[in-house]
Design a protein around this motif. Structure first.
Motif, PDB file in Angstrom:
ATOM      1  N   PRO A 169       5.970  -0.516   8.966  1.00 43.81           N
ATOM      2  CA  PRO A 169       5.064  -0.048   7.915  1.00 43.81           C
ATOM      3  C   PRO A 169       3.611   0.075   8.384  1.00 43.81           C
ATOM      4  O   PRO A 169       2.879   0.931   7.906  1.00 43.81           O
ATOM      5  CB  PRO A 169       5.206  -1.095   6.809  1.00 43.81           C
ATOM      6  N   ALA A 170       3.206  -0.733   9.352  1.00 42.45           N
ATOM      7  CA  ALA A 170       1.832  -0.636   9.862  1.00 42.45           C
ATOM      8  C   ALA A 170       1.604   0.719  10.529  1.00 42.45           C
ATOM      9  O   ALA A 170       0.533   1.327  10.383  1.00 42.45           O
ATOM     10  CB  ALA A 170       1.541  -1.770  10.836  1.00 42.45           C
ATOM     11  N   ALA A 171       2.604   1.209  11.250  1.00 43.65           N
ATOM     12  CA  ALA A 171       2.472   2.520  11.902  1.00 43.65           C
ATOM     13  C   ALA A 171       2.435   3.645  10.873  1.00 43.65           C
ATOM     14  O   ALA A 171       1.645   4.599  10.999  1.00 43.65           O
ATOM     15  CB  ALA A 171       3.622   2.738  12.884  1.00 43.65           C
ATOM     16  N   VAL A 172       3.279   3.541   9.847  1.00 40.93           N
ATOM     17  CA  VAL A 172       3.294   4.564   8.791  1.00 40.93           C
ATOM     18  C   VAL A 172       1.945   4.578   8.075  1.00 40.93           C
ATOM     19  O   VAL A 172       1.357   5.636   7.848  1.00 40.93           O
ATOM     20  CB  VAL A 172       4.457   4.316   7.807  1.00 40.93           C
ATOM     21  N   ARG A 173       1.461   3.407   7.751  1.00 39.47           N
ATOM     22  CA  ARG A 173       0.155   3.313   7.091  1.00 39.47           C
ATOM     23  C   ARG A 173      -0.953   3.845   7.990  1.00 39.47           C
ATOM     24  O   ARG A 173      -1.834   4.563   7.540  1.00 39.47           O
ATOM     25  CB  ARG A 173      -0.120   1.860   6.723  1.00 39.47           C
ATOM     26  N   GLY A 174      -0.897   3.482   9.254  1.00 39.73           N
ATOM     27  CA  GLY A 174      -1.915   3.928  10.201  1.00 39.73           C
ATOM     28  C   GLY A 174      -1.967   5.434  10.362  1.00 39.73           C
ATOM     29  O   GLY A 174      -3.033   6.017  10.582  1.00 39.73           O
TER      30      GLY A 174
ATOM     31  N   GLU B 190      10.252  -0.802   1.483  1.00 42.72           N
ATOM     32  CA  GLU B 190      10.998  -1.978   1.944  1.00 42.72           C
ATOM     33  C   GLU B 190      11.970  -1.657   3.083  1.00 42.72           C
ATOM     34  O   GLU B 190      12.450  -2.565   3.760  1.00 42.72           O
ATOM     35  CB  GLU B 190      11.736  -2.662   0.783  1.00 42.72           C
ATOM     36  N   ARG B 191      12.229  -0.380   3.312  1.00 46.56           N
ATOM     37  CA  ARG B 191      13.162   0.012   4.378  1.00 46.56           C
ATOM     38  C   ARG B 191      12.461   0.560   5.625  1.00 46.56           C
ATOM     39  O   ARG B 191      13.125   0.901   6.602  1.00 46.56           O
ATOM     40  CB  ARG B 191      14.136   1.066   3.857  1.00 46.56           C
TER      41      ARG B 191
ATOM     42  N   ALA C 230       4.328  13.142   4.210  1.00 46.80           N
ATOM     43  CA  ALA C 230       4.791  12.310   5.332  1.00 46.80           C
ATOM     44  C   ALA C 230       5.039  10.877   4.869  1.00 46.80           C
ATOM     45  O   ALA C 230       6.008  10.245   5.302  1.00 46.80           O
ATOM     46  CB  ALA C 230       3.765  12.339   6.460  1.00 46.80           C
ATOM     47  N   LEU C 231       4.180  10.393   3.990  1.00 48.98           N
ATOM     48  CA  LEU C 231       4.369   9.040   3.459  1.00 48.98           C
ATOM     49  C   LEU C 231       5.662   8.960   2.658  1.00 48.98           C
ATOM     50  O   LEU C 231       6.433   8.009   2.794  1.00 48.98           O
ATOM     51  CB  LEU C 231       3.167   8.668   2.582  1.00 48.98           C
ATOM     52  N   ASP C 232       5.931   9.975   1.851  1.00 47.67           N
ATOM     53  CA  ASP C 232       7.176  10.004   1.076  1.00 47.67           C
ATOM     54  C   ASP C 232       8.396  10.113   1.981  1.00 47.67           C
ATOM     55  O   ASP C 232       9.420   9.481   1.733  1.00 47.67           O
ATOM     56  CB  ASP C 232       7.163  11.160   0.073  1.00 47.67           C
ATOM     57  N   GLU C 233       8.288  10.906   3.034  1.00 48.29           N
ATOM     58  CA  GLU C 233       9.407  11.095   3.960  1.00 48.29           C
ATOM     59  C   GLU C 233       9.721   9.834   4.753  1.00 48.29           C
ATOM     60  O   GLU C 233      10.827   9.691   5.285  1.00 48.29           O
ATOM     61  CB  GLU C 233       9.117  12.264   4.910  1.00 48.29           C
ATOM     62  N   ALA C 234       8.780   8.900   4.808  1.00 43.87           N
ATOM     63  CA  ALA C 234       9.029   7.637   5.514  1.00 43.87           C
ATOM     64  C   ALA C 234      10.074   6.796   4.790  1.00 43.87           C
ATOM     65  O   ALA C 234      10.657   5.893   5.376  1.00 43.87           O
ATOM     66  CB  ALA C 234       7.727   6.849   5.653  1.00 43.87           C
ATOM     67  N   GLY C 235      10.303   7.121   3.511  1.00 42.23           N
ATOM     68  CA  GLY C 235      11.318   6.412   2.746  1.00 42.23           C
ATOM     69  C   GLY C 235      10.742   5.244   1.973  1.00 42.23           C
ATOM     70  O   GLY C 235       9.534   4.994   1.989  1.00 42.23           O
ATOM     71  N   PRO C 236      11.610   4.514   1.290  1.00 42.13           N
ATOM     72  CA  PRO C 236      11.157   3.363   0.514  1.00 42.13           C
ATOM     73  C   PRO C 236      10.450   2.339   1.402  1.00 42.13           C
ATOM     74  O   PRO C 236      10.896   2.065   2.523  1.00 42.13           O
ATOM     75  CB  PRO C 236      12.451   2.783  -0.065  1.00 42.13           C
TER      76      PRO C 236
ATOM     77  N   MET D 288       0.840  -1.201   0.000  1.00 42.88           N
ATOM     78  CA  MET D 288       0.000   0.000   0.000  1.00 42.88           C
ATOM     79  C   MET D 288       0.872   1.247   0.000  1.00 42.88           C
ATOM     80  O   MET D 288       0.638   2.185  -0.774  1.00 42.88           O
ATOM     81  CB  MET D 288      -0.930  -0.016   1.215  1.00 42.88           C
ATOM     82  N   ILE D 289       1.876   1.276   0.847  1.00 42.03           N
ATOM     83  CA  ILE D 289       2.768   2.438   0.945  1.00 42.03           C
ATOM     84  C   ILE D 289       3.499   2.650  -0.371  1.00 42.03           C
ATOM     85  O   ILE D 289       3.532   3.770  -0.902  1.00 42.03           O
ATOM     86  CB  ILE D 289       3.760   2.264   2.115  1.00 42.03           C
ATOM     87  N   GLU D 290       4.070   1.581  -0.912  1.00 40.42           N
ATOM     88  CA  GLU D 290       4.806   1.696  -2.172  1.00 40.42           C
ATOM     89  C   GLU D 290       3.889   2.171  -3.306  1.00 40.42           C
ATOM     90  O   GLU D 290       4.267   3.034  -4.101  1.00 40.42           O
ATOM     91  CB  GLU D 290       5.438   0.357  -2.531  1.00 40.42           C
TER      92      GLU D 290
END
Length: 162
Positions: free
Chosen positions: A126-131, A121-122, A113-119, A43-45
């Motif tokens: 990811p659940a916290a970023v998505r949340g 896979e790194r 903010a999603l872009d700043e989280a980085g790739p 989802m993030i990617e």
């Protein structure tokens, strides 16, 4: 020539408003529900990719053209003493400005903010970023979808009244 401007600008404004509304509606009914079924990293990617792909000249033409066209239609109808059409296009403009306010006030900062989280896979969690991204982004996208759909209704009505 002036008659052509009075005919083309309001129709173009209405078409652009329809495209504007359709974009956000598409995210509400298909893109985000589809991404909602994906795993966190996917989802993030995917959303990071969408955020890059959407910044293109066609998107810019619609995103800027709809409110500019609505404003131009207000001016044209006001100058022709077509008050009802001017008022309806004014309503369309107000709704488009509200959608832009939501976009720049909520959705773009979430995208950043999603872009700043980085790739994806790194990302360690990811659940916290998505949340932090998805529920807020989706809720406000529904609201800007509604605002832009109301803008489209206003623009269509403006074409039918004088």
């Amino acid at each position: 020539m002036a008659d052509m401007v009075y005919a083309v600008v309001p129709v173009a404004a209405t078409v652009l408003t329809g495209l504007f509304a359709g974009l956000f509606f598409g995210f509400s009914i298909a893109v985000m529900p589809g991404l909602g079924r994906a795993g966190d990293r996917a989802m993030i990617e995917s959303m990071q990719g969408i955020n890059v792909a959407i910044l293109n000249p066609l998107f810019a033409a619609v995103f800027i053209g709809a409110p500019v066209g609505a404003l131009a239609s207000v001016v044209l109808h006001t100058s022709a003493a077509e008050t009802a059409s001017a008022v309806w296009f004014g309503g369309a403009l107000a709704c488009l400005v509200a959608a832009l306010g939501i976009t720049f006030g909520v959705n773009v900062p979430r995208n950043n903010a999603l872009d700043e989280a980085g790739p994806a896979e790194r990302i360690a969690d990811p659940a916290a970023v998505r949340g932090a991204f998805e529920p807020v982004w989706v809720r406000w996208n529904h609201l800007r979808s509604l605002a832009s759909a109301v803008a489209l209704v206003c623009a269509v009505v403006a074409l039918t009244v004088r």
